[in-house]
Design a protein around this motif. Structure first.
Motif, PDB file in Angstrom:
ATOM      1  N   LYS A   1       0.901   4.186  -2.972  1.00  0.00           N
ATOM      2  CA  LYS A   1       0.570   5.562  -2.605  1.00  0.00           C
ATOM      3  C   LYS A   1       1.714   6.524  -2.875  1.00  0.00           C
ATOM      4  O   LYS A   1       1.494   7.733  -2.915  1.00  0.00           O
TER       5      LYS A   1
ATOM      6  N   TYR B   1      -6.476   5.944  -8.597  1.00  0.00           N
ATOM      7  CA  TYR B   1      -5.779   7.174  -8.211  1.00  0.00           C
ATOM      8  C   TYR B   1      -6.685   8.395  -8.407  1.00  0.00           C
ATOM      9  O   TYR B   1      -7.587   8.390  -9.240  1.00  0.00           O
TER      10      TYR B   1
ATOM     11  N   LYS C   1       0.837  -1.202   0.000  1.00  0.00           N
ATOM     12  CA  LYS C   1       0.000   0.000   0.000  1.00  0.00           C
ATOM     13  C   LYS C   1       0.867   1.246   0.000  1.00  0.00           C
ATOM     14  O   LYS C   1       0.585   2.224  -0.714  1.00  0.00           O
ATOM     15  N   ARG C   2       1.913   1.242   0.808  1.00  0.00           N
ATOM     16  CA  ARG C   2       2.815   2.396   0.856  1.00  0.00           C
ATOM     17  C   ARG C   2       3.478   2.619  -0.499  1.00  0.00           C
ATOM     18  O   ARG C   2       3.664   3.753  -0.940  1.00  0.00           O
TER      19      ARG C   2
ATOM     20  N   PRO D   1      -1.938  10.441  -4.886  1.00  0.00           N
ATOM     21  CA  PRO D   1      -3.054  10.230  -3.958  1.00  0.00           C
ATOM     22  C   PRO D   1      -3.992   9.132  -4.454  1.00  0.00           C
ATOM     23  O   PRO D   1      -4.362   9.101  -5.623  1.00  0.00           O
ATOM     24  N   VAL D   2      -4.357   8.231  -3.566  1.00  0.00           N
ATOM     25  CA  VAL D   2      -5.175   7.075  -3.917  1.00  0.00           C
ATOM     26  C   VAL D   2      -6.603   7.297  -3.432  1.00  0.00           C
ATOM     27  O   VAL D   2      -6.840   7.624  -2.268  1.00  0.00           O
TER      28      VAL D   2
ATOM     29  N   SER E   1       5.086  13.657  -6.909  1.00  0.00           N
ATOM     30  CA  SER E   1       4.423  12.978  -5.800  1.00  0.00           C
ATOM     31  C   SER E   1       5.409  12.804  -4.655  1.00  0.00           C
ATOM     32  O   SER E   1       6.612  12.627  -4.878  1.00  0.00           O
TER      33      SER E   1
END
Length: 772
Positions: free
Chosen positions: A528, A551, A524-525, A532-533, A607
């Protein structure tokens, strides 16, 4: 003036004289950022006119009145009419013509639904913006022919020069944002205080917030009444190696007496004194020994328990002081403006109090003067109430930079009012020019009957196009209006849904396969880190687990595909791909074309940015030449900065160099070239959310015979391709130095309204001509 043949590249036809552009097309427009004024004075005059647009509104929407501002300014220049408030037009003495193409019946939906078909236009025009849905007469709005509104009661600083009362028109006070928030009756002091929720929204320092751990409370916890004392506060800052830090504080009591005016030496090394704003120099600050902690101690001793602090953008002052105070009145929020924008303190001081502050001939801002001004503005609001302020019609005044800048002495307000209500036709008439209006017979409007307008009515769009090739080069200012058959209302509604779904699917990726014992938190990290998810789910439909990641921005999805597809993650070679549907079949082509869009060419997406990213960027600004704008999106619910941003540069080369630096080992950011023009992202976010159930078909699939029939020339897709090419070719045939606008006004129907789109550019404008 140059000979005609040299200016246009061809000899004018015999018997027709080219109307020459008057010498009044001179000057350089200035936008709201003070540093650009300094840059412009330092630059030698360029050889070609050029544009720069910084759209401050989150919606990137330009009103019809603001379009009218630009058109008038392009005709007359800054000596005669107000400068446009939303863009800069440099070197107007090299602007030769103005041409406006109107595609009546088309909207922003048309442009992006058939984006690939509008190839010439999207590649030629770097500046694009949203337009509101059309009013009853779009053409009259942008030319300034609608009923002219006279400014209401002006403040005491402008009294004595009003037009007669017979020329005044009533203002709809119910729609004024100040009346909407506070009502029309007078309010008391406690009603003007920011609530805790508002302080959270506008990022005021608050007890218990993670970024305020080392902040000092003022210890003001007394009971607030309508008679509590007010104190005006203003701070000046400099830029240090750790960001912005305090260099001066002024505190003014309610009677106007300055009770505290201290210079402060920052704890860290100063990299920029910001002298043009603060007035602070190295020489002034050298002997100072007062530190931030000394100022904090003084403030705590001076302020009574029930003190109310008044300031303009007070959150910045309190953060510079690193102090927390619960009772505040912020004049930038008290005098509410539309669409979340704020009035400048200088502007409010002029139109409300009739006083000039922050004058250009002074050395920096006077913190005591600014603090006293905010106090007077709060008192004025309490004394006269929202209704009186609404009658001033601040929004109308603020849309004209000569009043917003408040740098002129308004000796004759009637003359100013007359300027604000001048139409483009009157501007042309004042310099002995006529407007050319080419339109279909059925599209004739009020403009056609004007004495100063040369109207040519045609039987078809094809004839309009043919006449434009001949007539447009002969006029300084031309409007060419095509009438395109709009989508049927029910089809427009379905197209909007499909656009929303298409963008959602393009911003979604499937990644896998992963092992059943994979580290979910680490994965997950990882996903992301690209952006932004909106949602991240684990799907178990396949033999081995896969992730479905949606996203918020298209750039995040594309970056994830480019970075992870075919790579080893936790010892497994994974595939990262978009869902394959009828709406994403042309996705690779569309992404490539979006990257080549002239508006995106100089913009990069990053990002993983932190809240201190802006300060770090400023500290190393010498590395990022040509940086035009930094866009830091915020969460609409909590007001916090999101972990991604867009940087807009004046050239593609500057953007490419910056991307290489920012994604290197020192910055540790992820990024790529932008794909989503800011106005498009805003428009898509504003569309109602749509879900796509399995098997959904918005339009029934046509039979083979019907499909062939749909590809005839009257199909909207073919019309878009055909008119995009024709207008693109017409644009390329214009003479160098022509300011060209292509306007898709939007549509109105019983099924709802569709917002419009504007494209703008100057023929042969070179990136190198914008301020480097």
């Amino acid at each position: 003036m140059e000979p005609e043949k040299e200016r246009t590249g061809r000899t004018p036809k015999k018997g027709r004289k080219r109307r020459r552009v008057p010498n009044k097309l001179v000057g350089a427009s200035e936008v709201m950022r003070d540093r650009w004024d300094l840059e412009e004075r330092q630059q030698p005059e360029a050889k070609k006119a050029c544009l720069s647009t910084i759209l401050f509104s989150d919606t990137c929407e330009i009103t019809h009145g603001q379009l009218c501002e630009l058109l008038k300014y392009a005709v007359l220049g800054k000596s005669s009419v107000p400068k446009p408030s939303w863009c800069q037009l440099f070197h107007q003495n090299h602007l030769n013509n103005v041409v406006v193409f109107i595609l009546q019946g088309m909207s922003q939906l048309h442009f992006y639904r058939f984006y690939l078909e509008f190839g010439l236009l999207r590649k030629a025009f770097r500046h694009k913006f949203c337009l509101p849905p059309p009013s009853s007469d779009f053409l009259a709005d942008i030319i300034g022919l609608q009923k002219k509104q006279i400014i209401g009661d002006l403040p005491k600083g402008m009294e004595g020069s009003l037009p007669s009362s017979s020329s005044e028109v009533s203002i709809n006070l119910q729609n004024d944002p100040i009346v909407k928030k506070y009502g029309s009756k007078k309010v008391r002091l406690t009603r003007c205080l920011l609530t805790k929720e508002e302080m959270k929204t506008y990022h005021f320092p608050l007890q218990g917030f993670p970024d305020c751990e080392n902040f000092v409370p003022t210890k003001c916890c007394g009971f607030i009444t309508n008679n509590s004392p007010l104190f005006g506060l203003d701070c000046e800052m400099c830029l240090t190696s750790k960001g912005r830090e305090l260099t001066r504080i002024s505190l003014v009591a309610e009677g106007g007496c300055c009770v505290m005016d201290e210079l402060v030496k920052p704890d860290n090394k100063i990299v920029d004194y910001l002298t043009s704003f603060s007035g602070i120099t190295k020489k002034i600050l050298n002997p100072v020994t007062t530190k931030l902690k000394d100022v904090q101690r003084q403030l705590k001793a001076l302020l009574p328990p029930n003190a109310v602090l008044v300031g303009h953008s007070l959150d910045l002052d309190l953060r510079a002081l690193k102090m927390i105070h619960p009772y505040v009145i912020d004049t930038s929020l008290l005098y509410v403006r539309e669409q979340g924008r704020r009035f400048k303190l200088k502007f409010l001081a002029k139109v409300i109090l009739g006083k000039d502050i922050q004058c250009p001939d002074r050395f920096g801002h006077d913190a005591t003067e600014d603090a006293r001004t905010t106090l007077e503005l709060a008192r004025y609001f309490l004394k006269y109430g929202p209704k009186k302020i609404a009658e001033l019609n601040l929004e109308a005044l603020a849309s004209h930079p000569e009043l917003e800048a408040a740098g002129l002495e308004l000796r004759n307000t009637a003359e100013v009012v007359q300027q604000l209500n001048t139409s483009v036709l009157e501007c042309l008439d004042s310099v002995g020019q006529k407007l050319l209006f080419l339109t279909r017979e059925a599209d004739a409007t009020e403009l056609s009957s004007s004495k100063n307008c040369q109207t040519i009515k045609c039987f078809s769009n094809k004839e309009v196009l043919e006449q434009a090739r001949v007539e447009v080069p002969l006029f300084t200012f031309s409007i060419v209006q095509f009438s395109i058959e709009p989508f049927p209302p029910n089809l427009s509604e379905e197209m909007s849904k499909r656009m929303k779904i298409k963008w959602m699917e393009m911003s979604t990726v499937y990644a896998g396969p992963f092992s059943k014992n994979c580290n979910l938190r680490a994965l997950k990290r990882l996903f992301k880190s690209f952006g932004p998810v909106r949602s991240l789910t684990l799907t178990l439909e396949s033999h081995q687990p896969h992730f479905c990641i949606q996203y918020e921005v298209l750039e995040g999805a594309q970056l994830a595909i480019e970075s992870l597809d075919g790579s080893l993650v936790e010892g497994t070679c994974i595939k990262v791909q978009r869902p394959v549907t009828e709406l994403t079949l042309d996705c690779d082509i569309l992404v490539n074309e979006l990257e080549q869009d002239s508006e995106n060419r100089g913009t990069i997406y990053l990002s993983g940015v932190s809240e201190t990213f802006k300060e770090h960027l400023l500290q190393q600004s010498s590395l990022f030449l040509g940086l035009e704008a930094l866009i830091l999106p915020k969460d609409l619910q909590n007001g916090k900065q999101k972990n991604y941003c867009f940087l807009r540069f004046r050239t593609f080369g500057s953007a490419q160099r910056a991307l290489g630096i920012l994604t290197g080992k020192n910055w540790k950011l992820k990024g790529r070239h932008a794909l989503t023009p800011r106005h498009l992202h805003s428009w898509l976010s504003g569309l109602p959310p749509e879900s796509r159930p399995p098997g959904l078909r918005v339009i029934p699939p046509p039979s083979e015979q019907e499909a062939v029939q749909m590809l005839k020339l009257d199909h909207p897709k073919i019309a878009a391709w055909r008119w995009g090419r024709k207008i693109g070719k017409l644009y390329h045939s214009l003479c160098s130095g022509t300011l060209c606008l292509i306007l898709l006004p939007g549509t109105e129907s019983t099924h709802g309204s569709l917002s419009g789109l504007g494209l703008m550019g100057i023929k042969d404008e070179e990136e190198s001509n914008t301020l480097n």
